[in-house]
Each structure stands twice: as C-alpha cells, then as structure tokens.
Design an enzyme around this catalytic site. Structure first.
Site, short mmCIF file in Angstrom:
data_model
loop_
_atom_site.label_atom_id
_atom_site.label_comp_id
_atom_site.label_asym_id
_atom_site.label_seq_id
_atom_site.Cartn_x
_atom_site.Cartn_y
_atom_site.Cartn_z
N GLU A 185 44.99 39.42 57.68
CA GLU A 185 44.77 37.80 57.05
C GLU A 185 43.28 37.65 56.68
OE1 GLU A 185 47.56 36.02 56.59
OE2 GLU A 185 46.25 34.93 55.40
N ASP A 186 43.02 37.28 55.31
CA ASP A 186 41.56 36.88 55.11
C ASP A 186 40.60 37.69 55.37
OD1 ASP A 186 43.08 34.62 53.87
OD2 ASP A 186 41.85 33.16 55.16
N ASP A 233 48.64 39.60 53.92
CA ASP A 233 49.46 38.72 53.42
C ASP A 233 48.62 38.30 52.06
OD1 ASP A 233 51.28 36.66 53.19
OD2 ASP A 233 49.84 35.14 54.06
N ASP A 234 47.42 38.36 51.90
CA ASP A 234 46.48 37.97 50.70
C ASP A 234 46.93 39.06 49.58
OD1 ASP A 234 44.98 36.09 52.42
OD2 ASP A 234 44.03 37.96 53.32
N TYR A 274 48.11 23.83 58.28
CA TYR A 274 47.78 25.15 57.25
C TYR A 274 46.85 24.66 56.05
CZ TYR A 274 49.32 29.45 54.63
OH TYR A 274 49.54 30.45 53.91
N ASN A 308 42.92 28.34 46.85
CA ASN A 308 42.83 27.70 48.00
C ASN A 308 41.58 27.31 48.49
OD1 ASN A 308 45.91 27.00 48.73
ND2 ASN A 308 46.11 28.91 49.17
N LYS A 346 48.66 30.22 60.88
CA LYS A 346 49.84 30.99 60.15
C LYS A 346 50.77 31.19 61.20
CE LYS A 346 48.21 32.52 56.13
NZ LYS A 346 48.40 33.21 54.82
N ARG A 352 36.73 36.30 54.56
CA ARG A 352 37.03 35.71 53.45
C ARG A 352 38.18 34.54 53.66
NH1 ARG A 352 41.57 36.10 50.01
NH2 ARG A 352 41.84 34.57 51.56
P1 NAD Z 1 38.68 37.71 46.53
O1 NAD Z 1 37.39 37.19 47.07
O2 NAD Z 1 39.18 39.11 46.94
O3 NAD Z 1 38.60 37.65 45.00
C1 NAD Z 1 38.16 36.58 44.28
C2 NAD Z 1 38.20 36.85 42.73
O4 NAD Z 1 37.62 35.73 41.88
C3 NAD Z 1 37.01 38.17 42.67
O5 NAD Z 1 37.40 39.17 41.67
C4 NAD Z 1 35.85 37.38 41.78
O6 NAD Z 1 35.25 38.43 40.92
C5 NAD Z 1 36.60 36.45 41.07
N1 NAD Z 1 35.76 35.53 40.62
C6 NAD Z 1 34.37 34.92 41.33
N2 NAD Z 1 33.90 33.99 40.39
C7 NAD Z 1 34.53 33.91 39.38
C8 NAD Z 1 34.45 33.55 38.05
N3 NAD Z 1 33.50 32.57 37.90
N4 NAD Z 1 35.20 33.84 37.02
C9 NAD Z 1 36.11 34.55 37.28
N5 NAD Z 1 36.26 35.18 38.17
C10 NAD Z 1 35.70 35.18 39.29
O7 NAD Z 1 39.81 36.67 47.01
P2 NAD Z 1 41.43 36.69 46.90
O8 NAD Z 1 41.71 37.17 48.27
O9 NAD Z 1 41.81 37.40 45.88
O10 NAD Z 1 41.76 35.16 46.97
C11 NAD Z 1 41.37 34.35 45.72
C12 NAD Z 1 41.86 32.75 45.84
O11 NAD Z 1 42.92 32.96 46.02
C13 NAD Z 1 41.39 32.35 47.24
O12 NAD Z 1 40.98 30.79 46.66
C14 NAD Z 1 42.65 32.31 47.92
O13 NAD Z 1 42.70 31.00 48.77
C15 NAD Z 1 43.55 32.09 47.01
N6 NAD Z 1 44.82 32.65 47.58
C16 NAD Z 1 45.93 31.81 47.35
C17 NAD Z 1 47.03 32.27 47.88
C18 NAD Z 1 48.30 31.40 47.78
O14 NAD Z 1 49.22 31.45 48.49
N7 NAD Z 1 48.58 30.40 46.97
C19 NAD Z 1 47.16 33.43 48.70
C20 NAD Z 1 46.15 34.24 48.67
C21 NAD Z 1 45.10 33.72 48.17
#
Ligand code: NAD
Length: 550
Positions: free
Chosen positions: A240-241, A263-264, A98, A404, A169, A151
C-alpha cells in the site's frame, strides 16, 4: 458472547484490553465474574445506548480530523463497539476513517498519536525482524497491509506517519469484509524519509534520516515477508502506498511467491474498470471501442491501463491493438515513442506515435479520447477547456477524476457536470455530493478501491490461496459492475451505494474465491454455495469473537 480465552484477564486488565473491554455494557454477571464491580458506573448500558452516546460525542465536533481522533480513541478502547458504530453509520464514517480524512490524519500523525497499533519494522531492525514479529499480540493474522510511507495518497513521502493508511485500510477490512480485527495487522516499514519538513520536525516519530534504498531496502522487505509468513503461513500481504519506484518491483518479486497484491496498482485498476464497464452500459458500447487518455502515468495509471487492456483482450481485441487505444500523459507531457528519456517498462506498451506535447488539452485534441482518467494528484488537472473539449468530441464523455485526497482531485463533480453541460459519465476518487445541472440531479459515487480490496482480501483469505493472479482483479471488477442497478446509472452513479458495502464485498469476495478455486490456487475445500459460505465466514461486530493469549 462467544469469546474463548487462553487466559482470563480480570479487572482493569480487562477494561484496558480493546478486544475484551465492553465498558459500561458489561453485564451484572460479568462484573462479578471478572472483578469489575466498582470499576464502572452502576448502570449497565445496552449496545444501543453506547452507540448513541458515542455518536452524540462525535457529532459535537465539526472538523473531520476531530471526529477521526475520537473514533480512533474508541478503536483503541473497545474494538467491537468501534466496528458496531462504523457499521451503523458506514456512509458517514468511511470518509473519516479512510480517504479523505485519513490523509490529514497521516500528515498530523506525530501530533495526534495516542495509542500504539500495528507493527513498526525499521531499517535498524535488520537481523531481528523475527523478534519484532514475535512481539505482536495477535495469535492469528490473516491479512497484513504494509506501507513504507513514501507515497501516501497524493500527499507524497510521509515516512512513518504513513502508518495511518494501513490502520485505515484494515478498519475497512473489518467494516466492509467482516475480517476479524484481531486477525489483521497494519505494518509500517520505516526506512527513513526524504521529507525535509518531517526530518526537521521535533515531534516527528519516525527515523530521522534519508531513506535507505537498493539492496538494503530489498533485504529488509524480504526479512519482513519471511518473518510474517513464518509465523502466519497463510497470511495475505497487501502492499500500500509505496512509491512507483518500488511498487512494481515489489509486486514482481513477490506475486508468485506469496499471496499478495498491490492495491494502488491492482485495486485501483479494478475499481476504474468497474466504472468503465458501468459507463459502457450507459453508452451501449464495448470497452474495445474506447480511446482512453490518462492524466498521470504512475502506479495507478499503468495498473488501470493494463487491466483495461486485459478486459479489451477478453472482448476479442488483440492485446497489442488494445494498448494502442490507451495513452498516458505524465509530468513531462504525452508519453510518446519519440520521448528521448528512457520510458519505464510499465509505460512502454502505451507510448504513442503522436506528436509530443506538454499540453493536456492539445493531447485531447490530437488523440480524441472517449474517456479521460485522472490519477495525477494534480488539482485542476482537468481544466474547463479540457472538459469542454471532451464534451465537444463526445456525446457523453467519460471523465474520471480519481486522485485523492479531495484537495488533489483533477476536478470536482460540479465542474465536470457543469462544464460538460450535464453530459459526462463521472466518477471521482474523493466523495462529492449530488450536483444539479439543467434540472437533473446527478449522484456521483466514489471510484474508490474500498469497493474492491476488501473483497479481494476476503476471497483470498477464504480460499487460503497460494497466489493472487492479476486476472483475479478483473473478476472482482466484473462482479462489482454487475451490482450497479439501472436506477444507479440513471442518476449518474457508476458504482453501487456504499450503504450496502458488506453485501457488495461478500459478492466481490465470492467472485474472487470462485476464481481462485477455478485456478486450482485454493488450499481448502470448495463449498457448495460460495456466497453463503463467504457470508457465514464474515465476522460480525454484534457477536465478537476474540482469542487472547499467544
Ligand atoms: P504516482 O506517484 O505513482 O503517479 C503520479 C503520476 O502523476 C506520475 O506519473 C507523475 O508523472 C504524474 N504527474 C505529476 N504531476 C503531473 C502533472 N502536472 N501533469 C501530468 N501528470 C503529472 O501515484 P499513483 O499511485 O499513480 O497515484 C496517483 C493518484 O491517484 C494519487 O492521488 C492517489 O491517491 C490516487 N489514487 C486513487 C485511488 C482511488 O481509489 N480512487 C487509488 C489509487 C491511487
């Protein structure tokens, strides 16, 4: 062994079937019964020998991706052995099967592909998805994890290469939640990719055109969901994603029609709320007392923000008031009501009246948050200045760098603890080792959905639920938070140890199932003792039970 067969594969057919293959562990009696004599080396291995042999092989590799490839070959060859191996070394192997390694595996998917797994539905299959679903060899499927690859983690559009995520997953569903692997199905919806590098890559295995979208996209998803629900009427669907532009639409479209969750949006929200509830125990404060600033305003951020607002509302703060204590900062800067461009419906409740700024440090200085949560996939998004400012404003600032894979984390654990002089309450999306500051050792734990989604799926499958309302996730978060011990908190761990993940998931699954029964959404009889019933329901790789034949 308690296998039931509708057919009795023999000889090489048995050895090549990952559900039935036991490799060198086939007993003398089985070797006679199934026509295996002469097809295996003579020594009958014990499970222990098999696990030790494979563990030794994996340990020869230094690079995580090589370990991943080796583990996947075991996955393709003997599923119960694969899960025994994972169960034995769960903390070591979860980051391989994962996040973070699965991210690299997706990037290289078309280069390391060896074994077919799961279902691919493409935009060229419109009108014949039923036929594809009929080809799936699994007799029963309880849970599907589906992505369109747009994504993948923080890595962007990986097209059909994103299939690595549903595979990973669902491996966790078995490892953590004891879902029989035969009742899981990874699905990739391939509608093309906008990733030019992939389109020009001769080895890329997905469709070679730009993504289709709009009505055609929605129609394909609809056909897919209807086809799988027709064959497996109780199946739970985990989105997912998906890109932000589809994630909320899909959830709104389907959440009242089929048991599904994203999940996101929702799993991440629950895991982040868990971390905050743990932090509240340390701070001896309420969630409603917090001011929370997000870096990132996508699916994860808005999902977390909404669940925090729900949790604050449960504490007695009117929801509208709660939203005023939560602000977002995206690629265009602080999300304010003055922003000229249209703000999406998800961001709107959290738009603030502060002066617009495109500097995150300035936003911290203006809003004076007690907590910052990074879900932006921007490495270095939390600079030294940001963390120092948080430590200046708060005795114990809450700092969650949840993005991540590791290369996209807003800061490392070491940076957070060092720059805050050991005062911060930290959670990360990627695994980081212990950090020593001022003579104290902090053990950061991953604020990762792997604590949540397996339990949400498990409880929902057990209850054979009609729907999975968003509040289910709050129940999951609260139960998970209750499992964090005072000793964990003392070490700076806001989550329980991963080594206990099967028990943790059973607890989360019980909380989820209880809630679904309370809401009248379950369609089976309620057990007298939910925890006991859930534990007994969990598949054990040491006693595999597989059914062969459609
Ligand atoms: P997403 O693409 O929907 O959102 C990304 C956000 O970041 C957008 O709002 C974008 O405008 C913003 N962004 C991009 N560049 C930026 C910058 N320079 N400054 C400020 N904001 C900026 O993606 P998401 O689904 O929201 O996921 C985002 C991250 O969270 C990914 O890395 C994902 O892997 C991680 N995530 C982690 C977990 C966990 O379990 N820890 C779970 C889900 C997502």
């Amino acid at each position: 062994m308690t296998e039931k067969f509708t057919t009795e594969p023999r000889g090489v057919d048995r050895l090549r079937n990952p559900w039935l293959n036991r490799g060198s562990a086939f007993t003398e009696e089985e070797r006679d019964k199934y026509g295996l004599r002469g097809l295996l080396p003579p020594h009958v291995s014990s499970k222990e020998e098999q696990i030790n042999r494979l563990y030794g092989i994996i340990h020869q590799y230094e690079l995580p991706i090589h370990k991943y490839i080796t583990l996947e070959s075991i996955h393709a060859n003997d599923e119960s052995l694969y899960f025994q191996l994972i169960a034995r070394h769960v903390e070591e192997f979860l980051p391989i099967i994962y996040t973070p390694t699965v991210g690299e595996a997706c990037q290289k998917f078309s280069y390391i592909f060896r074994y077919a797994r799961g279902l691919y539905v493409t935009s060229e299959d419109k009108g014949r998805v039923d036929d594809l679903v009929a080809n799936v060899p699994n007799k029963e499927v309880d849970i599907i994890v589906v992505t369109d690859g747009q994504r993948i983690l923080g890595l962007g559009d990986l097209g059909a290469n994103g299939m690595g995520i549903p595979i990973g997953k669902l491996a966790l569903y078995t490892a953590c939640a004891g879902i029989n692997p035969q009742k899981t199905l990874p699905v990739c919806i391939d509608v093309g990719t906008n990733n030019e590098a992939l389109l020009n890559d001769p080895l890329y295995m997905g469709l070679r055109h730009k993504r289709i979208t709009g009505e055609d996209y929605d129609a394909l998803i609809k056909e897919f969901i209807e086809a799988v629900r027709k064959r497996w009427p109780n199946v739970i669907i985990q989105f997912e994603d998906f890109h932000n532009s589809h994630a909320y639409d899909l959830l709104r479209q389907w959440e009242k029609k089929v048991p599904c969750f994203n999940d996101d949006i929702q799993g991440t929200a629950a895991v982040a709320v868990t971390g905050l509830l743990s932090a509240m125990r340390v701070l001896k404060q309420k969630l409603s007392d917090q001011r929370i600033l997000f870096l990132g305003a996508g699916s994860a951020a808005t999902g977390i923000a909404n669940l925090i607002a729900d949790a604050m509302a449960e504490e007695g703060t009117p929801r509208e008031e709660a939203c005023k204590n939560i602000h977002l900062f995206d690629s265009k800067g602080l999300v304010t009501t003055k922003r000229e461009a249209e703000i999406s419906a998800e961001k709107k409740p959290f738009a603030c009246d502060l002066a617009p700024t495109d500097s995150f440090v300035e936003a911290i200085k203006e809003f004076k948050p007690t907590a910052i949560i990074g879900v932006s996939a921007q490495k270095d998004g939390f600079s030294k200045e940001c963390i120092e400012e948080m430590a200046r404003l708060n005795k114990q600032p809450v700092i969650f760098a949840l993005s991540n894979p590791t290369s996209k984390a807003e800061c490392t654990a070491e940076e957070a603890y060092k720059w805050s002089n050991g005062t911060c309450l930290f959670a990360c999306g990627s695994p980081f080792g212990p950090v020593e500051v001022n003579g104290k050792t902090f053990v950061p734990r991953q604020g990762n959905n792997h604590y949540i989604f397996p339990g949400v799926g498990l409880g929902s499958i057990y209850a054979r639920t009609k729907e999975i309302p968003n509040r289910t996730l709050l129940m999951a978060a609260k139960r998970l938070a209750s499992l964090v011990s005072d000793e964990d908190l003392e070490r700076g761990s806001l989550y329980p140890p991963l080594s206990d993940i099967r028990n943790i998931t059973a607890e989360v699954g019980s909380a989820v199932a209880d809630y679904l029964f309370d809401q009248g959404l379950a369609t089976v009889q309620r057990p007298a003792d939910m925890k006991k019933a859930i534990k007994e329901f969990m598949w054990d790789p040491m006693h595999p039970h597989f059914v062969v034949g459609q």
